[in-house]
Every structure is written in C-alpha cells, then in structure tokens.
Design a protein around this motif. Structure first.
Motif, PDB file in Angstrom:
ATOM      1  N   SER A 120       0.831  -1.211   0.000  1.00 56.31           N
ATOM      2  CA  SER A 120       0.000   0.000   0.000  1.00 56.31           C
ATOM      3  C   SER A 120       0.864   1.260   0.000  1.00 56.31           C
ATOM      4  O   SER A 120       0.482   2.280  -0.554  1.00 56.31           O
ATOM      5  CB  SER A 120      -0.932   0.001   1.207  1.00 56.31           C
ATOM      6  N   THR A 151      -3.842  -5.533  -1.468  1.00 61.24           N
ATOM      7  CA  THR A 151      -4.796  -6.087  -0.502  1.00 61.24           C
ATOM      8  C   THR A 151      -6.037  -5.201  -0.432  1.00 61.24           C
ATOM      9  O   THR A 151      -6.019  -4.036  -0.809  1.00 61.24           O
ATOM     10  CB  THR A 151      -4.175  -6.236   0.903  1.00 61.24           C
ATOM     11  N   GLU A 152      -7.114  -5.817   0.065  1.00 58.98           N
ATOM     12  CA  GLU A 152      -8.418  -5.158   0.150  1.00 58.98           C
ATOM     13  C   GLU A 152      -8.364  -3.792   0.814  1.00 58.98           C
ATOM     14  O   GLU A 152      -9.076  -2.874   0.439  1.00 58.98           O
ATOM     15  CB  GLU A 152      -9.328  -6.006   1.037  1.00 58.98           C
ATOM     16  N   SER A 153      -7.573  -3.695   1.876  1.00 60.51           N
ATOM     17  CA  SER A 153      -7.584  -2.499   2.700  1.00 60.51           C
ATOM     18  C   SER A 153      -6.746  -1.379   2.099  1.00 60.51           C
ATOM     19  O   SER A 153      -6.702  -0.283   2.630  1.00 60.51           O
ATOM     20  CB  SER A 153      -7.043  -2.837   4.082  1.00 60.51           C
ATOM     21  N   MET A 156      -8.341   2.036   1.570  1.00 60.82           N
ATOM     22  CA  MET A 156      -9.317   2.453   2.580  1.00 60.82           C
ATOM     23  C   MET A 156      -9.089   3.859   3.112  1.00 60.82           C
ATOM     24  O   MET A 156     -10.024   4.610   3.321  1.00 60.82           O
ATOM     25  CB  MET A 156      -9.304   1.488   3.765  1.00 60.82           C
ATOM     26  N   ASP A 157      -7.813   4.235   3.347  1.00 60.49           N
ATOM     27  CA  ASP A 157      -7.586   5.515   4.019  1.00 60.49           C
ATOM     28  C   ASP A 157      -7.764   6.721   3.089  1.00 60.49           C
ATOM     29  O   ASP A 157      -8.182   7.780   3.530  1.00 60.49           O
ATOM     30  CB  ASP A 157      -6.216   5.544   4.717  1.00 60.49           C
ATOM     31  N   GLY A 184     -10.380  -8.943   4.726  1.00 60.22           N
ATOM     32  CA  GLY A 184     -10.453  -7.529   5.106  1.00 60.22           C
ATOM     33  C   GLY A 184     -11.873  -7.146   5.468  1.00 60.22           C
ATOM     34  O   GLY A 184     -12.711  -7.999   5.745  1.00 60.22           O
ATOM     35  N   TYR A 185     -12.124  -5.855   5.437  1.00 58.98           N
ATOM     36  CA  TYR A 185     -13.436  -5.376   5.864  1.00 58.98           C
ATOM     37  C   TYR A 185     -14.142  -4.597   4.776  1.00 58.98           C
ATOM     38  O   TYR A 185     -15.007  -3.794   5.048  1.00 58.98           O
ATOM     39  CB  TYR A 185     -13.283  -4.489   7.103  1.00 58.98           C
ATOM     40  N   SER A 186     -13.749  -4.798   3.523  1.00 58.64           N
ATOM     41  CA  SER A 186     -14.312  -3.934   2.496  1.00 58.64           C
ATOM     42  C   SER A 186     -15.748  -4.327   2.172  1.00 58.64           C
ATOM     43  O   SER A 186     -16.108  -5.502   2.154  1.00 58.64           O
ATOM     44  CB  SER A 186     -13.449  -3.967   1.246  1.00 58.64           C
ATOM     45  N   SER A 187     -16.556  -3.345   1.903  1.00 60.83           N
ATOM     46  CA  SER A 187     -17.947  -3.580   1.535  1.00 60.83           C
ATOM     47  C   SER A 187     -18.012  -3.808   0.030  1.00 60.83           C
ATOM     48  O   SER A 187     -17.096  -3.458  -0.711  1.00 60.83           O
ATOM     49  CB  SER A 187     -18.802  -2.376   1.903  1.00 60.83           C
ATOM     50  N   TYR A 190     -17.833  -0.580  -1.893  1.00 60.28           N
ATOM     51  CA  TYR A 190     -16.466  -0.086  -2.030  1.00 60.28           C
ATOM     52  C   TYR A 190     -15.736  -0.847  -3.134  1.00 60.28           C
ATOM     53  O   TYR A 190     -15.087  -0.273  -4.011  1.00 60.28           O
ATOM     54  CB  TYR A 190     -15.774  -0.235  -0.684  1.00 60.28           C
TER      55      TYR A 190
END
Ligand code: C2E
Ligand code: CA
Ligand code: CA
Ligand code: CA
Length: 280
Positions: A120, A151-153, A156-157, A184-187, A190
């Motif tokens: 990232s 990666t998924e995240s 995110m930021d 990860g936590y991605s919807s 997203y």
C-alpha cells in the motif's frame, strides 16, 4: 504471587526490547541488502482451473541474509514498510519481474503473466505510475503480462487518490488483483468502485472447503459475485486434489495456485516447468 507478577512484567519488557532490537537489526541489514544483491524472486505457478495449464506465476521475494540464511518475507516486509525501505525494495521487485518476463520471452516462453505484490505504501507513492510505465517500456511488457496484487484495505484511508492511481495503472495495460480476498473489511459498494480484474480467494477459505459448509458457502458466493462483476477468481493455497476439484468443478473458479501445482521456486527451476508445459 506478587513476585511472579513482577517477573512477568520484566519478561514482557525484555521480550519487547528483544523485538525492537531485532527490528532495528533487520532494518539496518535491509539497507545493505539491495546493494549486496541479497534478494531473489521465487515464482509460483497459477494454473487454469479446468485445463491445469500454467497461465502465469506470482513473484514472491526471498532474502538471503548473509548470517541468518533465508529470511521469510513476513519477517522483513513489515519492517521495510515502516522504515520506508519498501519503496526501494518494491522498485527492485518490479524491475526484476519485468526483466525475468523479457528473458523468458527471449527463450520462447510467451503468453504467461507475472503477478507482483504491491504494498500500500508503493500505491500511495506519487512515482508508482511512471515507475511501472518505464519498467514496461524498458522490457517491452505487453498489456495483460503484468499483474499487480494489492490487498483489500489498500485504498481504505484515501480512496479517491488510490482509485485514480489504480486507474492510471490499469490504463498502462496492467491487470489488478485483490489479494487475500475475504480477510479484510471492504464492503461490496467499495469493491465495486475499484478498477480491478481479479479476486484472489484467501487460502483460509480453501483449506477446509470440502468439510466446512461455511467455507464452501463463502467460496461459492465469492466466485459467483466476482463473475457477476466481470472478475476472474484465483484460489490461493490449493494443496489437495479434493480442494482443486471442489473449486474448479463445483464452484467454477478460474485459476488455482498452491503447493498442489508447485511451490514458489527460483527462476531456473520454474523455467523447466514452463518449458515442459510449452512442449506438452
Ligand atoms: P501472499 O501474497 O498472500 O503470497 C502467498 C503466500 O502463500 C506465499 O508465502 C506462498 O509461499 C504461500 N503459499 C503458496 N501456496 C501455498 C499453499 O498451498 N499452502 C500454504 N500454506 N501456503 C502457500 P510467502 O512467499 O512466504 O509470502 C508471504 C507474504 O509476503 C505474501 O503473501 C505477501 O503478502 C508478502 N510478499 C511476498 N513477496 C512480496 C513482494 O515482493 N512485495 C511485497 N510487498 N510483499 C511480498
Ligand atoms: Ca499475493
Ligand atoms: Ca494472498
Ligand atoms: Ca497474505
């Protein structure tokens, strides 16, 4: 009991200090590793789930430490990320993977892709797009030959910035894969916004796919969702024929990667596998 508690605290502190010292030592050694040519890329096959033909390889970095021997990536990539050294190491990985691809092309091995892991930190860097463009130009890499795994995240930021970086990379003809998908936590909302081509189903869902109905459900749902979005799926960590059969024939997965088809190996070993495939 009090005495014991204090010992625990001391032990804990000592352990933390040990970790800190180790990190510092790794960071110092990493600074020399590039100049000393201590890194090597290993390659692991990615096969078509149906024909089992090798379609590409994932490049995985290895560090031959002069005293400690082979240091696994999970022990030094996080240190490299925290110290900013990942930019230099990542640039080396990209260059080396493209160089290898052009070498293989000269040996008559064509129509395979190389997937490279992108941290990232690299994606956030302002120079990554020109870096990739220059690498592709230098080694005459064609559209579809280079894949970048993130990666998924990753976005995110700062989604807007990352999405525009990803779009610029994709415009160069690079394919984009989401690594470790499902951890990860991605919807989905997203995910829909990311300009991606491939999902890599995390190996934690593959391991018990034949016996754990939850893992089977996640795998099946991920693959059908990906297909509905026009994405391909690579299943990671495929170790048995049973898992391969389940993923390919029942869930219609596109590509498989794992020890069943080959461990990550140095270029001179993987090249024999690639040649065998060409002639069979
Ligand atoms: P990853 O990208 O998820 O890579 C897959 C990891 O799973 C590799 O570990 C691979 O050796 C291992 N693996 C492959 N097939 C199987 C299998 O059938 N069973 C099991 N149990 N494991 C399997 P490795 O090479 O130790 O790499 C670990 C992680 O280090 C990678 O995970 C990736 O996140 C990172 N990494 C590796 N190379 C690079 C690199 O060049 N750049 C960056 N930024 N990260 C890298
Ligand atoms: Ca990966
Ligand atoms: Ca992965
Ligand atoms: Ca991983």
């Amino acid at each position: 009991a009090k005495e014991k508690g204090r010992n625990n605290v001391q032990y804990f502190t000592a352990a933390m200090t040990q970790t800190a010292i180790e990190r510092l030592a790794i960071e110092q050694d990493l600074r020399h590793a590039i100049q000393n040519d201590e890194f090597e890329l290993y390659y692991q096959p990615q096969v078509c789930a149906h024909s089992q033909q090798i379609l590409g390889v994932e490049a995985l970095i290895r560090w031959h430490h002069p005293q400690q021997g082979l240091v696994p990536p999970l022990r030094f990539i996080p240190v490299a990320e925290e110290s900013g050294l990942i930019e230099t190491i990542g640039a080396w990985v990209l260059e080396e993977a493209c160089r290898q691809l052009s070498d293989w092309r000269d040996e008559g091995i064509c129509n395979i892709h190389i997937a490279v892991n992108l941290s990232s930190h690299q994606l956030r860097s302002a120079s990554i797009v020109t870096q990739v463009a220059e690498c592709m130009q230098r080694y005459a890499i064609k559209a579809g030959e280079l894949e970048l795994e993130i990666t998924e995240s990753v976005a995110m930021d700062n989604p807007e910035h990352c999405i525009s970086q990803l779009m610029a990379l994709r415009n160069l003809g690079v394919s984009l894969a989401i690594d470790d998908f499902g951890t990860g936590y991605s919807s989905l909302a997203y995910l829909k916004r990311l300009p991606i081509d491939i999902l890599k189903l995390d190996r934690s869902f593959v391991h018990d796919i034949e016996t754990d109905p939850n893992d089977a459900a996640i795998s099946e749902a991920t693959i059908s969702m990906a297909h509905a979005l026009g994405l391909k799926v690579v299943a990671e960590g495929v170790e048995t024929q049973g898992q391969a059969y389940f993923l390919a024939s029942i869930h219609d997965c596109d590509l498989l990667q794992g020890y069943l088809f080959g461990k990550p190996e140095p270029a001179n070993i993987i090249v024999e596998q690639l040649k065998k495939h060409l002639h069979s």
